[in-house]
Design an enzyme around this catalytic site. Structure first.
Site, PDB file in Angstrom:
ATOM      1  N   HIS A   1       0.835  -1.206   0.000  1.00  0.00           N
ATOM      2  CA  HIS A   1       0.000   0.000   0.000  1.00  0.00           C
ATOM      3  C   HIS A   1       0.867   1.252   0.000  1.00  0.00           C
ATOM      4  O   HIS A   1       0.584   2.220  -0.715  1.00  0.00           O
ATOM      5  CB  HIS A   1      -0.884   0.035   1.255  1.00  0.00           C
ATOM      6  CG  HIS A   1      -1.902  -1.062   1.355  1.00  0.00           C
ATOM      7  ND1 HIS A   1      -1.836  -2.038   2.331  1.00  0.00           N
ATOM      8  CD2 HIS A   1      -3.003  -1.338   0.633  1.00  0.00           C
ATOM      9  CE1 HIS A   1      -2.864  -2.858   2.208  1.00  0.00           C
ATOM     10  NE2 HIS A   1      -3.598  -2.461   1.177  1.00  0.00           N
TER      11      HIS A   1
ATOM     12  N   LEU B   1       2.807  -9.190  -0.990  1.00  0.00           N
ATOM     13  CA  LEU B   1       2.304  -8.642   0.275  1.00  0.00           C
ATOM     14  C   LEU B   1       0.784  -8.540   0.212  1.00  0.00           C
ATOM     15  O   LEU B   1       0.220  -8.193  -0.818  1.00  0.00           O
ATOM     16  CB  LEU B   1       2.915  -7.257   0.525  1.00  0.00           C
ATOM     17  CG  LEU B   1       4.438  -7.220   0.629  1.00  0.00           C
ATOM     18  CD1 LEU B   1       4.917  -5.794   0.904  1.00  0.00           C
ATOM     19  CD2 LEU B   1       4.930  -8.156   1.731  1.00  0.00           C
ATOM     20  N   SER B   2       0.142  -8.877   1.314  1.00  0.00           N
ATOM     21  CA  SER B   2      -1.318  -8.839   1.377  1.00  0.00           C
ATOM     22  C   SER B   2      -1.750  -8.783   2.833  1.00  0.00           C
ATOM     23  O   SER B   2      -1.111  -9.391   3.698  1.00  0.00           O
ATOM     24  CB  SER B   2      -1.900 -10.110   0.733  1.00  0.00           C
ATOM     25  OG  SER B   2      -3.257 -10.266   1.102  1.00  0.00           O
TER      26      SER B   2
ATOM     27  N   ARG C   1      -4.131 -10.273   3.973  1.00  0.00           N
ATOM     28  CA  ARG C   1      -4.554 -11.633   4.359  1.00  0.00           C
ATOM     29  C   ARG C   1      -3.366 -12.522   4.736  1.00  0.00           C
ATOM     30  O   ARG C   1      -3.566 -13.591   5.319  1.00  0.00           O
ATOM     31  CB  ARG C   1      -5.399 -12.276   3.253  1.00  0.00           C
ATOM     32  CG  ARG C   1      -6.755 -11.583   3.098  1.00  0.00           C
ATOM     33  CD  ARG C   1      -7.739 -12.371   2.247  1.00  0.00           C
ATOM     34  NE  ARG C   1      -9.092 -11.841   2.360  1.00  0.00           N
ATOM     35  CZ  ARG C   1      -9.642 -10.975   1.506  1.00  0.00           C
ATOM     36  NH1 ARG C   1      -8.959 -10.536   0.473  1.00  0.00           N
ATOM     37  NH2 ARG C   1     -10.877 -10.538   1.696  1.00  0.00           N
TER      38      ARG C   1
END
Ligand code: AMP
Length: 280
Positions: free
Chosen positions: A33, A181-182, A184
Site C-alpha cells: 500500500h 504482500l497482502s 490476508r
C-alpha cells in the site's frame, strides 16, 4: 495530514486542494500500500488515501468481520508518508441507504477468474470504487498490479463510463521470498507462511515456460495446480490469459500474456499474477 470521516468535510477540504492523486485501500496497510502512496506522490499533487472495508464486496461466508482493522497504525503510516487527506468513512457514510444501483461488469470480465470464485465480488468493487471516485473526484487513482483483474475492471469502467480519471498501475510489492504482500498474509500460521511463496514460484515458472515459447497452456496449468495441491493447497484457478483483457489467449497471435492464480492454504485465500516476458 487531515483525517476525515465525513463526505461533507472531505468536499470542503478538496475544494481548496485542487487536483489530487487517490489511493483507495481497505486498510491494514503494508509496504505494498505504501508503495502506491509513494507512487501517488510522484505526481506532485496532493494525495488522498481512503481506508474503507467495503461490505458490498464480501460474500456472507467471507471474512468481512474478521478482516484486520488497524486504524491507528494505518494513520501513523500515512502521516509519515506526508499524505494530505486520509478519508476514513463509516459504512453509514458510504451507504447511507440500502444500495439499489450497482456497477456490474459484464460476465466476460466480472464473472471469470476471481469473479467465478467470488460471485458478486466485482460488482461490489466497481460500485464502491465509482462511489469513492465521485466523492474524491481525483485526477488519477493508483492501483496495485497484484489485483490485476480489479485493475482491468476499473479501467473498463473509466473508459466505458467516460470518467476523466487516469488509472495508474503500480507493480506488485513482494516479501524477500517472493510472496506478494497482502493483508490476508496475517492469517497464515508459521508453517503456512513458509509454504505461501510457492504460489508465486509456480506462476513464475509457468511464465518462464510460456515466455520461452511453450504454448501447451492447459498442460502447464494442470501441472502447476498439481504442484500446489501436492503441497496442501486448494486451487481455485491457475490460468494463462491475455494481459490486456484477461481473455483466453489466441494460439495464433503473439499477445502479451499474464499467468493468474488463486488458491487457498488452510483458511487463507491468496491470489497473485505474473506477466510473461515473451522471448519467442
Ligand atoms: P486492499 O487494501 O487489499 O483493497 O488494496 C488496496 C490497493 O493496494 C489495491 O490497489 C491493491 O491492488 C493494492 N495492493 C495490495 N497489495 C499489494 C501488493 N503486494 N503490491 C502492490 N499493490 C498492492
Amino acid at each position: 495530514m487531515k483525517v476525515v470521516h465525513q463526505l461533507r468535510e472531505l468536499r470542503q477540504l478538496l475544494g481548496a486542494l485542487g487536483p489530487t492523486s487517490f489511493v483507495p485501500t481497505m486498510g491494514n496497510l503494508h509496504e505494498g500500500h505504501l508503495d502506491l502512496v509513494e507512487r501517488a506522490a510522484t505526481f506532485s499533487q496532493p494525495t488522498v488515501v481512503s481506508i474503507f472495508v467495503n461490505p458490498l464486496q464480501f460474500a456472507p461466508h467471507e471474512d468481512f468481520n474478521a478482516y484486520p482493522r488497524t486504524r491507528d497504525a494505518d494513520l501513523a503510516k500515512l502521516e509519515a508518508k506526508n499524505v494530505d487527506i486520509a478519508f476514513v468513512p463509516l459504512v453509514s457514510e458510504i451507504y447511507p441507504e440500502a444500495q439499489s444501483c450497482f456497477i456490474q461488469p459484464a460476465d466476460s470480465l466480472g464473472s471469470i477468474l476471481e469473479g467465478a470464485a467470488r460471485p458478486g465480488f466485482f460488482t461490489g468493487v466497481a460500485t464502491v470504487v465509482l462511489k469513492l471516485f465521485n466523492m474524491v473526484r481525483p485526477a488519477r487513482a493508483i492501483f496495485g498490479a497484484k489485483d490485476l483483474q480489479q485493475v482491468r475492471v476499473v479501467e473498463a469502467m473509466c473508459r466505458q463510463l467516460a470518467l476523466d480519471i487516469e488509472i495508474v498501475v503500480n507493480p506488485t510489492s513482494r516479501a524477500a521470498d517472493g510472496l506478494a504482500l497482502s493483508s490476508r498474509n496475517g492469517y497464515l500460521n508459521p508453517a503456512e507462511r513458509a509454504e505461501a511463496p510457492r504460489l508465486f514460484r509456480v506462476l513464475r515458472e509457468m511464465a518462464r515456460a510460456v515466455g520461452e515459447g511453450d504454448t501447451r497452456f492447459l498442460q502447464l496449468e494442470h501441472r502447476a495446480s498439481a504442484e500446489l495441491i501436492k503441497h496442501g493447497w486448494a486451487v481455485d484457478y491457475i490460468s494463462v490469459r491475455r494481459l490486456i483483457d484477461l481473455e483466453p489467449p489466441s494460439l495464433i497471435d503473439r499477445e502479451s500474456l499474464a499467468i493468474l492464480g488463486a488458491a487457498k492454504l488452510g483458511n487463507t485465500r491468496l491470489i497473485d499474477n505474473v506477466e510473461v516476458d515473451r522471448r519467442r
